[in-house]
Design an enzyme around this catalytic site. Structure first.
Site: not given
Ligand SMILES: [Zn+2]
Length: 287
Positions: A83, A115, A117, A127, A140, A226
């Site tokens: 992910h 991590h 995004h 995000e 994040h 999220t």
């Molecule tokens: Zn995140």
């Protein structure tokens, strides 16, 4: 002991459950529109649109980054979990953990992991949006309230987690270089396959991941994780200061693969309804 058919069936179901609950059963194909449970029914979900116009200005302490300037102890584990790219945050060389205090937080929140995004070569992947703008990458840093023993316990509590979000924008020649971030980005090429893991040596600090991000100016609100299970356990702290990153760094993310061996891009969730929540904005240099 002989296992009868019923026991074997139970065991099989348990294995299937464990496999799917590891996270193999969801993805970002629809940017979260198909996720179930709290992700669908929750009313304090993240991410959201942030704007200086709609937020309430609140006098509150700046965010103080404790031990963010102290070198992390290696080896540090970095994983492609299908992910995202996940880095565990170890102790620092003084034997303590990095933490944050300040904002609307009550007490200390200890850094657990970080991590990212991201988007794709032709779409941005942050995000949160600030003043209607989406950015290229969102980092994040997940912190757990020190009063809870581990991240899973914390994720079940309203005041369990605090996530620091730092947004990045691709620029041609970044004038600010973040050596910690570079170390992590260089490891990304080694974990292209799903579930691939690598380690990097310690000796860099969390400050070197986010440089001199302005800790005085940020948005804060109550929201959720999220990704499934979308627990509403998060105090979000999203800095207004957007940091520069090079195209070549970000392009390393676009080569990663997910659980289905598809290219892992656009791993962001779509923005969620505010449902009457307040967003607070800290401006200026009030200490
Ligand atoms: Zn995140």
């Amino acid at each position: 002991m002989q296992l009868n058919v019923f026991h074997k069936l139970l065991l099989f179901l348990l294995l299937v459950y464990q496999h799917t609950s590891n996270g193999a059963d969801w993805n970002h194909k629809t940017n979260g529109r198909s996720w179930k449970g709290k992700c669908a029914s929750g009313e304090k979900q993240s991410p959201i649109l942030l704007s200086a116009e709609k937020a309430r200005i609140l006098l509150m302490p700046r965010i103080v980054f404790g031990n963010y300037h102290v070198k992390l102890r290696g080896p540090i584990s970095i994983t492609n979990n299908g992910h995202t790219v996940q880095m565990d945050i170890p102790e620092t060389s003084n034997g303590r953990k990095p933490y944050i205090v300040g904002g609307t937080l009550k007490g200390r929140y200890v850094a657990d992991g970080l991590h990212f995004h991201w988007g794709s070569p032709d779409s941005r992947g942050s995000e949160h949006l600030i003043n209607k703008q989406k950015f290229d990458v969102e980092l994040h840093i997940v912190h757990r309230n020190i009063k809870y023993i581990d991240i899973n316990k914390a994720a079940a509590k309203k005041d369990g987690l605090a996530v620091v979000a730092v947004l990045f924008k691709i620029v041609e020649e970044p004038k600010r270089i973040f050596p910690g971030l570079n170390r992590v980005m260089n490891a990304v090429a080694k974990i292209q396959k799903d579930e691939a893991k690598t380690t990097i040596p310690g000796g860099f600090t969390l400050d070197q991941m986010i440089g001199n991000v302005n800790p005085h100016d940020f948005f804060t609100y109550r929201g959720s994780l999220t990704t499934p299970l979308c627990q509403e356990a998060v105090t979000w702290i999203v800095f207004s200061d957007v940091l520069p990153v090079s195209h070549s760094s970000v392009s390393k993310f676009w080569k990663l693969r997910d659980h289905e061996d598809r290219i892992l891009i656009n791993n962001f969730r779509k923005v969620q309804h505010l449902n009457g929540r307040h967003i607070f904005h800290r401006v200026g240099k009030f200490v």
